[in-house]
Design a protein around this motif. Sequence first.
Motif, PDB file in Angstrom:
ATOM      1  N   GLU A  23       0.786  -1.195  -0.053  1.00 11.28           N
ATOM      2  CA  GLU A  23      -0.063   0.012   0.242  1.00 11.28           C
ATOM      3  C   GLU A  23       0.921   1.296  -0.289  1.00 11.28           C
ATOM      4  O   GLU A  23       0.638   2.270  -0.666  1.00 11.28           O
TER       5      GLU A  23
ATOM      6  N   GLY B 171       2.624   1.599  -3.366  1.00 10.15           N
ATOM      7  CA  GLY B 171       1.549   1.944  -4.192  1.00 10.15           C
ATOM      8  C   GLY B 171       1.191   3.425  -4.356  1.00 10.15           C
ATOM      9  O   GLY B 171       0.674   3.861  -5.346  1.00 10.15           O
TER      10      GLY B 171
ATOM     11  N   SER C 289       4.312   2.762  -9.694  1.00 12.02           N
ATOM     12  CA  SER C 289       4.986   1.617  -9.110  1.00 12.02           C
ATOM     13  C   SER C 289       4.073   0.566  -8.938  1.00 12.02           C
ATOM     14  O   SER C 289       4.270  -0.541  -7.905  1.00 12.02           O
ATOM     15  N   ASN C 290       3.157   0.205  -9.968  1.00 12.45           N
ATOM     16  CA  ASN C 290       2.353  -1.014  -9.923  1.00 12.45           C
ATOM     17  C   ASN C 290       3.001  -2.324  -9.888  1.00 12.45           C
ATOM     18  O   ASN C 290       2.959  -3.022  -9.032  1.00 12.45           O
TER      19      ASN C 290
ATOM     20  N   ARG D 193       4.559  -2.652  -6.293  1.00 11.03           N
ATOM     21  CA  ARG D 193       3.543  -2.955  -5.252  1.00 11.03           C
ATOM     22  C   ARG D 193       3.220  -4.413  -5.335  1.00 11.03           C
ATOM     23  O   ARG D 193       3.136  -5.108  -4.277  1.00 11.03           O
ATOM     24  N   GLU D 194       3.046  -5.035  -6.542  1.00 13.59           N
ATOM     25  CA  GLU D 194       2.616  -6.623  -6.840  1.00 13.59           C
ATOM     26  C   GLU D 194       3.795  -7.302  -5.945  1.00 13.59           C
ATOM     27  O   GLU D 194       3.299  -8.308  -5.515  1.00 13.59           O
TER      28      GLU D 194
END
Length: 97
Positions: free
Chosen positions: A7, A10, A15-16, A19-20
């Motif tokens: 979070e 993110g 930043s996807n 983040r994943e």
Amino acid sequence: MAHVGAEIVGTLPNSNLMREAIEHHHQRFDGSGYPDGLRGEEIPLWARIIGLTDAYANMVTGTTVRGRRTHEQALDELSNMSGTRFDGMLVRLFCAV
């Protein structure tokens, strides 16, 4: 805790991918991990890489319950968990380097 880190990351622009990776680095290759029970290649590649390298770093620095292991002991342990906890291909590549 991984969800909280994901979070936070993110909130950064573009930043996807990171983040994943952070959110899913506790998934296990056999599907027994968390938070979502993903298995195999359902787990994002960067999450599989971070999970493997994080485990190695914890082993050799002694931040696990079992205490510090040598480089060789850590590689043996990773090899033993190849295909269950970790992606076997990544373990083989990691151990070869």
